[in-house]
Write a protein that holds these residues in place. Structure first.
Motif: not given
Length: 402
Positions: A49-71
């Motif tokens: 999960l920590a690796r997944a979160a690190r991979g998602l973080a750069p995209a979350t500000a501009g992508s609601p879909a990425a933000a949903r997954t990271e949440l």
């Protein structure tokens, strides 16, 4: 993927992220985390999960879909960290802080109720009782999710706050609502949530409340029901938690054999399954039982063990441990130390509003300092809170006629 384990595929695609396999790495990291959670391999799940979160973080500000997954990832991390590092730990707070940031990025169509539940659980364990009440009220007002879980969570969190702040009849009512709703939830659904959402400890907290209200038999039935539910779900955390609360209830009642047996189970389950919070808490209760049972050489070890519970960041329950320790020193014939511990506990009551053991702390201080005013204050608090267990410990002359 054939018979290849999700963890192996996650590792394989992790090596090829730079070659355009970022989505594959994310998908298999999440699958590996789910697989590890099902197998109770919580540390492995946290790594994925920590690796997944690190991979998602750069995209979350501009992508609601990425933000949903990271949440979703961060909420899963928070639940697992609560189970491993410990409830209310700084590590849980850090992950929940990120979850709060993500709430404004996910878009209006996203169901944020699980996040409110997780944040409310953290607030309760950090002794942020006003914040917990606000989040729980939002859950109570929200439309239920059709499973009964969200409705149970809102009532449960309000009942937990009522317990800690000394509103025992209200706590009993709200926790009973939570228990009744929890009973109606499909066990298969509950089983799928193990390790993914905060734990509903409604039976356990109601046991504490009913113990303080003087109904020891009902309290023991609640602990037994918590144990049965954990067994039905094959929930290691639930088993350890029922043992922890059994020891907590026993300390409230000054029942040394009950504390000793429950604390041993708590510590053993924690040690065997990588849950250090239960090891630390079980150790404290065992040392309390030894000291309160007459081995007064264990008193300093008991105090050191109490500090171990709070080192990861937990703020709630300090008044519980101060009360138990102060009473143990008083019983051992050391009123000076008992008074110091009681005063430290009362300072926490004043700071946090965690008033559930204020009466007992005033009683110990009153006896230790030969202070009738403190005894009268404590007796009045116990009567106002509806704590028959604690009120019965006061001398008759301290109790006002009602």
């Amino acid at each position: 993927a054939g018979d290849v384990a999700p963890a192996e595929l996650a590792h394989h695609y992790g090596q090829a992220v730079g070659l355009g396999h970022g989505e594959d790495h994310l998908r298999w990291s999440l699958a590996a985390a789910d697989d590890a959670t099902r197998r109770f391999a919580y540390e492995n799940a946290l790594g994925h999960l920590a690796r997944a979160a690190r991979g998602l973080a750069p995209a979350t500000a501009g992508s609601p879909a990425a933000a949903r997954t990271e949440l979703a990832v961060q909420l899963h991390r928070a639940a697992l960290l609560q189970m491993t590092v410990g409830v209310g730990a700084d590590a849980v707070d850090e992950v929940c802080s990120r979850a709060r940031d993500l709430l404004v990025l996910v878009g209006p169509e996203v169901d944020v109720r699980p996040a409110l539940w997780a944040l409310g659980e953290l607030a309760a364990n950090r002794a942020d009782y006003a914040v917990c009440t606000d989040l729980a009220d939002r859950l109570v007002r929200a439309e239920d999710d059709g499973t009964g879980l969200i409705a149970a969570a809102g009532a449960y969190l309000l009942g937990v706050v009522d317990y800690f702040t000394g509103r025992l009849p209200a706590a009993d009512r709200r926790l009973t609502v939570a228990v009744d709703r929890l009973r109606a939830v499909d066990l298969r659904l509950l089983n799928r949530q193990v390790g993914r959402l905060p734990v509903l400890a409604a039976y356990n907290f109601r046991a504490l409340v009913r113990s303080l209200r003087g109904d020891a038999d009902a309290a023991r039935r609640d602990i037994a029901d918590a144990e049965r539910l954990a067994e039905a779900l094959d929930d290691l955390y639930g088993r350890a938690n029922a043992a922890l609360f059994g020891a907590w209830m026993g300390m409230q009642e000054r029942d040394v054999p009950t504390v000793r047996a429950a604390a041993q189970r708590c510590r053993e389950i924690g040690a065997a399954n990588g849950m250090p919070h239960f090891v630390a808490t079980g150790t404290f209760f065992l040392e309390w039982a030894a000291a309160r049972g007459g081995d007064h050489d264990r008193l300093p070890v008991m105090r050191a063990a109490a500090e171990g519970i709070y080192r990861p960041g937990l703020r709630a329950t300090r008044t519980v441990t101060f009360s138990g320790m102060a009473e143990a020193y008083l019983a051992a014939g050391d009123p000076a130390t008992a008074a110091v511990l009681a005063e430290e506990g009362l300072a926490v009551v004043a700071d946090l509003g965690e008033a559930v053991f204020a009466a007992e702390l005033h009683r110990v201080r009153g006896i230790a300092r030969d202070d009738p005013a403190a005894l009268a204050t404590g007796a009045r608090i116990a009567a106002d809170q509806g704590s028959g267990l604690l009120l019965a410990r006061f001398p008759a002359e301290a109790i006002e006629p009602r």
